[in-house]
Design a protein around this motif. Structure first.
Motif, mmCIF file in Angstrom:
data_model
loop_
_atom_site.group_PDB
_atom_site.id
_atom_site.type_symbol
_atom_site.label_atom_id
_atom_site.label_comp_id
_atom_site.label_asym_id
_atom_site.label_seq_id
_atom_site.Cartn_x
_atom_site.Cartn_y
_atom_site.Cartn_z
ATOM 1 N N LYS A 82 93.223 -35.768 -131.502
ATOM 2 C CA LYS A 82 93.309 -36.532 -132.746
ATOM 3 C C LYS A 82 91.976 -36.581 -133.495
ATOM 4 O O LYS A 82 91.920 -37.055 -134.620
ATOM 5 C CB LYS A 82 93.823 -37.939 -132.489
ATOM 6 C CG LYS A 82 92.887 -38.869 -131.746
ATOM 7 C CD LYS A 82 93.553 -40.242 -131.634
ATOM 8 C CE LYS A 82 92.667 -41.220 -130.882
ATOM 9 N NZ LYS A 82 93.316 -42.559 -130.769
ATOM 10 N N ARG A 126 98.068 -28.892 -130.381
ATOM 11 C CA ARG A 126 98.537 -30.048 -131.146
ATOM 12 C C ARG A 126 100.054 -30.035 -131.300
ATOM 13 O O ARG A 126 100.712 -31.079 -131.232
ATOM 14 C CB ARG A 126 97.838 -30.072 -132.505
ATOM 15 C CG ARG A 126 96.390 -30.557 -132.397
ATOM 16 C CD ARG A 126 95.630 -30.432 -133.698
ATOM 17 N NE ARG A 126 94.387 -31.214 -133.636
ATOM 18 C CZ ARG A 126 93.304 -30.977 -134.347
ATOM 19 N NH1 ARG A 126 93.296 -29.951 -135.203
ATOM 20 N NH2 ARG A 126 92.237 -31.746 -134.237
ATOM 21 N N PHE A 158 105.587 -35.930 -127.581
ATOM 22 C CA PHE A 158 105.778 -37.250 -128.183
ATOM 23 C C PHE A 158 107.189 -37.386 -128.756
ATOM 24 O O PHE A 158 107.836 -38.425 -128.618
ATOM 25 C CB PHE A 158 104.755 -37.482 -129.293
ATOM 26 C CG PHE A 158 103.415 -37.978 -128.811
ATOM 27 C CD1 PHE A 158 103.306 -39.154 -128.094
ATOM 28 C CD2 PHE A 158 102.253 -37.269 -129.094
ATOM 29 C CE1 PHE A 158 102.070 -39.621 -127.658
ATOM 30 C CE2 PHE A 158 101.018 -37.718 -128.668
ATOM 31 C CZ PHE A 158 100.922 -38.902 -127.941
ATOM 32 N N LEU A 208 107.998 -43.153 -130.852
ATOM 33 C CA LEU A 208 106.914 -43.333 -131.817
ATOM 34 C C LEU A 208 107.278 -42.698 -133.158
ATOM 35 O O LEU A 208 108.019 -41.716 -133.215
ATOM 36 C CB LEU A 208 105.624 -42.705 -131.275
ATOM 37 C CG LEU A 208 105.066 -43.334 -129.993
ATOM 38 C CD1 LEU A 208 103.930 -42.500 -129.434
ATOM 39 C CD2 LEU A 208 104.602 -44.768 -130.263
ATOM 40 N N PHE A 233 102.740 -41.761 -136.697
ATOM 41 C CA PHE A 233 101.854 -42.033 -135.574
ATOM 42 C C PHE A 233 101.616 -40.768 -134.754
ATOM 43 O O PHE A 233 100.485 -40.487 -134.346
ATOM 44 C CB PHE A 233 102.447 -43.129 -134.688
ATOM 45 C CG PHE A 233 101.547 -43.562 -133.554
ATOM 46 C CD1 PHE A 233 100.608 -44.551 -133.749
ATOM 47 C CD2 PHE A 233 101.629 -42.961 -132.304
ATOM 48 C CE1 PHE A 233 99.764 -44.948 -132.720
ATOM 49 C CE2 PHE A 233 100.802 -43.346 -131.271
ATOM 50 C CZ PHE A 233 99.864 -44.352 -131.479
ATOM 51 N N ILE A 234 102.680 -40.014 -134.517
ATOM 52 C CA ILE A 234 102.557 -38.780 -133.735
ATOM 53 C C ILE A 234 101.628 -37.790 -134.429
ATOM 54 O O ILE A 234 100.766 -37.176 -133.791
ATOM 55 C CB ILE A 234 103.949 -38.160 -133.493
ATOM 56 C CG1 ILE A 234 104.774 -39.056 -132.567
ATOM 57 C CG2 ILE A 234 103.827 -36.750 -132.905
ATOM 58 C CD1 ILE A 234 106.221 -38.642 -132.422
ATOM 59 N N HIS A 284 99.240 -38.406 -136.440
ATOM 60 C CA HIS A 284 97.857 -38.898 -136.330
ATOM 61 C C HIS A 284 97.300 -38.668 -134.931
ATOM 62 O O HIS A 284 96.171 -38.185 -134.760
ATOM 63 C CB HIS A 284 97.809 -40.386 -136.683
ATOM 64 C CG HIS A 284 96.452 -41.002 -136.507
ATOM 65 N ND1 HIS A 284 96.076 -41.652 -135.351
ATOM 66 C CD2 HIS A 284 95.362 -41.027 -137.331
ATOM 67 C CE1 HIS A 284 94.827 -42.067 -135.461
ATOM 68 N NE2 HIS A 284 94.369 -41.707 -136.659
ATOM 69 N N GLU A 285 98.091 -39.021 -133.903
ATOM 70 C CA GLU A 285 97.619 -38.891 -132.528
ATOM 71 C C GLU A 285 97.346 -37.438 -132.139
ATOM 72 O O GLU A 285 96.505 -37.156 -131.291
ATOM 73 C CB GLU A 285 98.659 -39.484 -131.560
ATOM 74 C CG GLU A 285 98.689 -40.984 -131.530
ATOM 75 C CD GLU A 285 97.390 -41.575 -131.009
ATOM 76 O OE1 GLU A 285 97.039 -41.306 -129.849
ATOM 77 O OE2 GLU A 285 96.713 -42.285 -131.781
ATOM 78 N N CYS A 286 98.063 -36.526 -132.762
ATOM 79 C CA CYS A 286 97.898 -35.107 -132.425
ATOM 80 C C CYS A 286 96.913 -34.400 -133.348
ATOM 81 O O CYS A 286 96.730 -33.176 -133.237
ATOM 82 C CB CYS A 286 99.251 -34.400 -132.474
ATOM 83 S SG CYS A 286 100.436 -35.035 -131.269
#
Length: 329
Positions: A238, A277, A284, A290, A294-295, A297-299
């Motif tokens: 991220k 990614r 996810f 999620l 959000f996914i 962003h997290e990746c």
């Protein structure tokens, strides 16, 4: 025999890989049990058959275990709906005689579906079933298949491929993925999901998913600085990652780092990170509830639009559709 059955036949050639047969066989068997429990009827489901290539019904597989086949190809009293051709270690197609290849060719024009597992693609190719088709086989032998049969379009990554009524799949466990896809075609996703749960497997890997994760596809490096970078990346997806940053960690110039990384992994740093990614996003999507935002962003995918473009480019499916089709929760 009653035509309300869908007859699934497995051709058991000498020295066949056992799991190529038993994996999909078990999936169809479980589907039959589930369907019969729904309907309380015997004649609404699959009927499974094993066929030897001659009158000797006992066939030795590559592992040494012998299978007792129900019948041979010389005496059929039913119409095959789906025919499975298993692989043979190292694609020893010379173990399949000309008469059997002719039988396979004839059946390919009659059956609803003809399928190969692993190196069974070589048998279908030798029987002239795969001409000008898109095909898959075990990753180790993709180049050999393409060189041996230049008129085939060999996909080096896909788990399985459908080209009209011809289905080809990759390594041995991919036969289960293919069987689940066929069950879903016949009876819907709910049944395929129930069978997958019984088998304790992931339902269902999309056919165009790579045979290996990116970390397996791009082999481990003996070059310690590059291996250290590969170990570091999954925990920092991220973050904003640049070649300059990675080069500094590896104590190299950016230009030298990019050159060495590509040499050691077979791909560029940017493409390697992109695939990492995407794989993280896939996990996810299938394992959590999620949000897409959000996914992304997290990746480290910056946003939904970028994640969507990435999925369409690599998997030919949107993140939302991927979640709907392949989630396991």
């Amino acid at each position: 025999m009653d035509k309300t059955y869908k007859h699934i036949a497995f051709l058991v050639v000498p020295n066949a890989t056992l799991l190529d047969i038993t994996g999909p066989y078990e999936a169809f068997s479980l589907a039959t049990q589930c369907l019969q429990s729904y309907t309380n009827k015997d004649k609404t489901t699959y009927k499974l058959h094993t066929l030897s290539i001659d009158r000797n019904k006992i066939v030795r597989t590559s592992s040494g275990l012998c299978l007792l086949c129900e019948n041979s190809i010389k005496s059929l009293d039913y119409e095959i709906n789906t025919l499975f051709i298993p692989g043979i270690p190292e694609s020893l197609t010379d173990m399949v005689d000309a008469k059997t290849l002719s039988w396979i060719k004839r059946q390919s024009t009659k059956v609803r579906r003809i399928c190969s597992v692993c190196t069974g693609a070589f048998i279908l190719a030798e029987a002239s079933v795969l001409e000008n088709r898109n095909v898959a086989t075990h990753w180790k032998l993709c180049n050999k298949l393409a060189e041996s049969y230049p008129n085939l379009k060999v996909d080096n990554e896909s788990i399985f491929i459908k080209d009209e009524h011809v289905y080809t799949s990759a390594g041995v466990s991919s036969g289960i993925d293919l069987a689940l896809a066929l069950i879903e075609e016949d009876y819907g996703r709910t049944l395929a999901l129930e069978v997958a749960r019984e088998l304790v497997v992931y339902l269902k890997r999309p056919g165009n998913q790579a045979q290996f994760s990116v970390t397996l596809s791009h082999q481990d490096s003996d070059h310690k600085p590059i291996q250290n970078i590969k170990d570091w990346l999954p925990e920092h997806l991220k973050d904003r990652i640049t070649v300059e940053q990675l080069a500094e960690q590896a104590l190299m110039s950016p230009r030298n780092f990019a050159r060495v990384f590509t040499r050691e992994t077979g791909t560029t740093p940017a493409k390697y990170i992109e695939k990492l990614r995407m794989e993280a996003a896939c996990r996810f999507l299938t394992e959590t509830d999620l949000t897409l935002e959000f996914i992304a962003h997290e990746c480290g995918l910056t946003g939904i639009d970028n994640m969507r473009r990435l999925f369409l480019r690599h998997l030919k499916i949107t993140p939302s559709d991927y979640r709907q089709r392949f989630r396991t929760v």
